[in-house]
Scaffold this motif. Structure first.
Motif, PDB file in Angstrom:
ATOM      1  N   LEU A  24       0.854  -1.181   0.000  1.00 17.38           N
ATOM      2  CA  LEU A  24       0.000   0.000   0.000  1.00 17.38           C
ATOM      3  C   LEU A  24       0.890   1.231   0.000  1.00 17.38           C
ATOM      4  O   LEU A  24       1.919   1.252   0.674  1.00 17.38           O
ATOM      5  N   LEU A  41      -4.246   0.978  10.817  1.00 12.65           N
ATOM      6  CA  LEU A  41      -4.393  -0.310  10.142  1.00 12.65           C
ATOM      7  C   LEU A  41      -4.114  -1.468  11.089  1.00 12.65           C
ATOM      8  O   LEU A  41      -4.711  -2.547  10.965  1.00 12.65           O
ATOM      9  N   VAL A  54       3.559  -0.754   4.170  1.00 12.54           N
ATOM     10  CA  VAL A  54       2.914   0.530   3.885  1.00 12.54           C
ATOM     11  C   VAL A  54       4.014   1.560   3.676  1.00 12.54           C
ATOM     12  O   VAL A  54       4.772   1.877   4.592  1.00 12.54           O
ATOM     13  N   PRO A  90      -2.442  -0.460  -4.376  1.00 14.66           N
ATOM     14  CA  PRO A  90      -3.524   0.337  -3.805  1.00 14.66           C
ATOM     15  C   PRO A  90      -2.928   1.611  -3.213  1.00 14.66           C
ATOM     16  O   PRO A  90      -1.871   1.578  -2.584  1.00 14.66           O
ATOM     17  N   LEU A  92      -3.584   5.367  -1.095  1.00 12.44           N
ATOM     18  CA  LEU A  92      -4.434   6.127  -0.188  1.00 12.44           C
ATOM     19  C   LEU A  92      -3.927   7.558  -0.129  1.00 12.44           C
ATOM     20  O   LEU A  92      -2.725   7.796   0.004  1.00 12.44           O
ATOM     21  N   LEU A 150      -9.220   6.034  -1.324  1.00  9.06           N
ATOM     22  CA  LEU A 150      -8.492   4.813  -1.651  1.00  9.06           C
ATOM     23  C   LEU A 150      -8.786   4.447  -3.094  1.00  9.06           C
ATOM     24  O   LEU A 150      -9.954   4.379  -3.494  1.00  9.06           O
ATOM     25  N   THR A 152      -7.628   1.518  -5.974  1.00 10.87           N
ATOM     26  CA  THR A 152      -6.892   0.286  -6.236  1.00 10.87           C
ATOM     27  C   THR A 152      -6.559   0.197  -7.726  1.00 10.87           C
ATOM     28  O   THR A 152      -7.211   0.847  -8.560  1.00 10.87           O
ATOM     29  N   ALA A 215     -10.361   2.655   6.788  1.00  5.27           N
ATOM     30  CA  ALA A 215      -9.480   1.524   7.098  1.00  5.27           C
ATOM     31  C   ALA A 215     -10.098   0.166   6.734  1.00  5.27           C
ATOM     32  O   ALA A 215      -9.383  -0.711   6.215  1.00  5.27           O
ATOM     33  N   VAL A 218      -9.511  -0.359   3.127  1.00 11.04           N
ATOM     34  CA  VAL A 218      -8.094  -0.632   2.896  1.00 11.04           C
ATOM     35  C   VAL A 218      -7.785  -2.080   3.235  1.00 11.04           C
ATOM     36  O   VAL A 218      -7.112  -2.790   2.475  1.00 11.04           O
TER      37      VAL A 218
END
Length: 224
Positions: A24, A41, A54, A90, A92, A150, A152, A215, A218
């Motif tokens: 991510l 997360l 992340v 993905p 954010l 978000l 993807t 979240a 995600v």
């Protein structure tokens, strides 16, 4: 990591290489915001991510897109779409600012450049307080607003928002935080946002609310 079939980088944006462990990417150069997202997360049931899963836009040295949307949500989506396309991960992103009731929601998306130069917190504060100098306390309601988006690589998009309502002070107070934190006193508080310690602020902040709201989406994207 190459881009998935059917996904291309935005015009003028270079495709970037990402670490094999990355799952991510967050559109930020702020290490504190990255740490906040990782902590949120970690609260998600069934999602066990190592920290290096992340990563941030700063870690990948991606190009920043032009944020020319008319709302916080549009600007957050612009950033997330660009990152998802450039990395194949993905992505954010968030966009936030201050909305003052008596100013019809301004400065809004122009919060960071209200005085004319992007990121000049002192000038922005000075101008805002001058504009509200004659406004009585009962009409100084305002709030921080944040939209988190978000995106993807398959094109799925999710947006969630958070808000921290309060009253604008007549002079800055406190040394913590940034931006307009010194002049917003959250509802139910006697201190400004800049007088709260980071943990207190994160627990009630507009960004924390938006990140917590998004979240689960995600977590679902990462579980695919």
């Amino acid at each position: 990591m190459s881009l998935p079939d059917g996904v291309s980088a935005p015009d003028g944006a270079a495709r970037v290489a990402v670490p094999a462990s990355a799952r991510l990417v967050l559109a930020t150069h702020n290490r504190g915001k990255l740490a906040e997202l990782r902590a949120i997360l970690a609260e998600q049931p069934g999602l066990d991510l190592p920290d290096d899963a992340v990563v941030s836009a700063a870690d990948l040295a991606t190009q920043e897109p032009v944020e020319d949307g008319a709302t916080f949500a549009e600007n957050a989506l612009i950033k997330a779409r660009a990152l998802a396309a450039a990395t194949g991960l993905p992505a954010l992103a968030d966009d936030s600012g201050l909305a003052v009731d008596v100013l019809g929601g301004a400065p809004g998306i122009f919060s960071a450049r209200w005085a004319g130069r992007h990121g000049d917190d002192a000038a922005n504060l000075e101008l805002l307080l001058a504009q509200l100098a004659d406004v009585r306390p009962e009409h100084r309601a305002a709030g921080f607003v944040c939209a988190a988006a978000l995106v993807t690589p398959d094109g799925t998009e999710t947006v969630r928002e958070g808000a921290l309502r309060g009253t604008l002070l007549t002079a800055p107070r406190g040394e913590s935080g940034f931006g307009y934190d010194p002049v917003l006193r959250p509802d139910g508080e006697e201190r400004s946002c800049a007088e709260l310690d980071p943990a207190e602020k994160n627990a009630i902040s507009h960004r924390g609310q938006a990140f917590r709201a998004i979240a689960p989406a995600v977590a679902a994207a990462l579980a695919r």
